[in-house]
Scaffold this motif. Sequence first.
Motif: not given
Length: 910
Positions: A354-365, A342-352
């Motif tokens: 059809l696999r899980r984990g193609g994202y990163r969790c960035i801290c919210k403001p 809940n303290t982070t928001y999601c941003e997709p990655y590139i090049g993963f």
Amino acid sequence: MAHAVVVCSAVVVICMLLHYASGQFRYQVRDAYDEVYTKINLINEVNCKTKQPEDLFLAMSTVPAIPHITQVDPKYANRTNLYHVHNTALNRGFFFSFIFALEPDKAEPGLMYYYKSQNADIVGNRWVNASGVFFNANGTYPNFYRDFFNRTLPLFGPHTIRYDDFNEPTNPMREATLLTTQGTDMGAGSGTKYDSPYFKINNWFKAWLPDRRTQKSIYHARIKYSNVTGQFVKGAQDDYEFKFDFFGPPGPTDQTDETLGPVVWSPPYFDCGRSNKWILTASVPIVDLYPRNTEWRHLQDHIYVAVATASVDLREIDINQCPLGLGNEGPNYFANTAKCKNTTYCEPYIGFGLRRGGYRCICKPGYRYPHWQRGPFAGDIIERATRDEYEHGFDCLRIGEIKVVTSHLNQEPVNPFELDGSTTEPPYDPQSPYDQAPPYDQAPPYNQAPPYDPAPRYDPAPRYDPAPRYDQPSPDNQPLYPNQFDPAGNDQNPPFDQQPFNLRKKRDAGAEAEEAPEQRVEKREVGTETREEEAHVRRKRESFRPNEKLDMAIFKIKNVTKDNCKQLRPEDLRMSSDTIYGIERYYSMQMYTAVRLANFLSDYLQTINPEEVFSDRLTDRELTVNQVIGEVLANVAGDDQLIGSGVFFDVNKFRSRDGFTKQFFGPYAMRTDVARTYLIVDFAGHSETYVNDPWFRQVKARWQSIHEGLGLSKFISKFMLRSGTSGRALNPYEHFPDVYYGLSTQDGVWTPPYFDCDGYVNQWIVTYSVPFFGQNILRTGLEFKGVVIVDVKLQNLDIDQCPMSPYVANAFKGTDRCDQLTTECEFVPGRGFSRGGYKCNCKQGYEYPFYDPTTFYDGDVMEVEYSKMKKGLLNRFSQLQCRIGGASAVVGSVMATTAAVLLAAFVQFS
């Protein structure tokens, strides 16, 4: 009794171990990804023929962000693989529609032209795994069978796939090379009636055929031919242009039933009996006059007679597990499957893929990373975490004592678009984004260009006078820059503190003015022609600081136009090659387009022998002029990012079908200002030959001497052709397997940026050129045949201003305005050739101090505030930095308190 206690204890220990070792991911709840992955694994090449059609398809929402021709935007790099497939299918649809309308039956492509064209689609682009052309029943008029004029084939569907050659005897490494293809005729043999309603996976065919549409899109081609002597041929109106109109695929604005645009995407399906993989297919219709060669003209009409397809492996397509939002509008089957806290928001990655984990969790403001965490939490690590790791980690800490962004309402805004040195500024707007931070709900996301572009176009420090010199007519070869930027030097010099660094250094050292260099004239011979080049002046290299070089590049783009380009010096129309860093990433699709055509020409010129004779089938003949023109036209019509494309043969290397050898042949296709109108010019008709251009000479010098394919890639093709006109069986091609030598994208060359002032393009462009090869006249070896080029727009290229290693050839590296102590620069695509294409993230151990909808400083804001600071205006540039991360709360420790009390007591009594 003791024995029983031991047994019970052992049972308890085993149960506890089984409980904790029962499964690392058992705590995870089954989601949409598990459903799709289970369905994919249930289908294979053994049982696919017995499955129901619904078992062979996935929902269309499993492929998020399907590209559309009206929304082609390379900024979203996770869609790039789909753009390759989209443009490949569109390219083939335009080519065959054009060539069927222009050429007579006997001059149309032969049988092997189809296969080699599809082979080039695959080997020339690693993301395309299948390509095909499927004609409707009795929709093709073949010219490759004897005594078969004006007759049709029942079905004709040449189709080529990428062949997995890991187990081939010619591959000792036992690793897939991606250099082998397999082609077959899907309209021949048994059980391949792709037009049948019982063919389970032909949605790409049923989307267009049979044709029920009454209106077709019209395109216009203006062609300037040249004859054997290299002179332009006059057209019907004595204007050296042949105007030709043809019907093609639907345009972006043509509404046809429920389809908008020329490309239709089929839902992902299992390609049963062919590649036996889960694939996604794009299809484009092909137009032809039907029926042909009949006296009953009222029966003839232009209809869709075939479908061109291109496919990509479903496992190569990125999925987006983030919630729906900007850039992920949906429908998206995998939305909300990311495991960000809940303290982070999601941003997709590139090049993963059809696999899980193609994202990163960035801290919210309002939150920051723990001091041990450097940067966002990686999605693949979160997906592999145990329950304890997930519950007690991957959280951001709340920031205390957050500052509020102040606004200078009494400060006049800076006009960053001011390039001509004038003092005129726009009316003051209290809501101007130059003077105050945007509201919380209106801040533009970092991955989109903001509605304004506040990046300053020149360094506010008065290093040169940016006033233009084009108010009055100027003599030829006038310098673009004022005197202090004239590399040759002048008597008039600016103040010492305003001179470029290299000039200050030279004057401070007491160096005398450099004498005028001698001029020399170079002559180059091309065949029997001698060309005298312009005088070349040798000067010392100028060393400019990165910011000065960036300012000069932007200044050139702004001030060089088609009206004054002929009056400027040649050096004012060029830039250095290190100004296009990252072009291979941004224009990768255009590179593949050039390599695809070069590989096709190499394959055709090396393996097709017009002198061969077969029993019932006619061999393919030499390439026609219109076939080559159709290929370059299809490149431009199928890709909105291309300005132009051309094929330029070397001297006396093009032999036409009528037996004549043309000294020069270089058709070049480009867009015009009129919609759906293209201009094709044979550059052989110009007085200055193209063989002297740098993009041709450089490539020829590298590849004109080749021995047995040394330095080239070896491509292998395995074709299965129909046994005859009836197509009852499939037989191997007479040259099975077919082998030729070609190149990849790494072997092409990008030219430095230049302003094309020849009257056709008239803008800043960059040219990518790649060679093609063929058999020599004795067919005893390979020789250099020519060059394929594509031209792209320089202004669309993103500038990367972030710091890099010294050996990286980027002229603009390190020109960002990020605070080096507390922040680090991150490149942001999509801003174009301008300042501000980055963001400043807080370094490890630092936190973002402001109450703001973002957790970083946008590059546009940094550039504007820096410009204000240099001009002496009120600014907050010194505040755009991060502070040391502090504790989010006061936490008491019993052990620490006890130790402190004991220590104090010991000190007191001692």
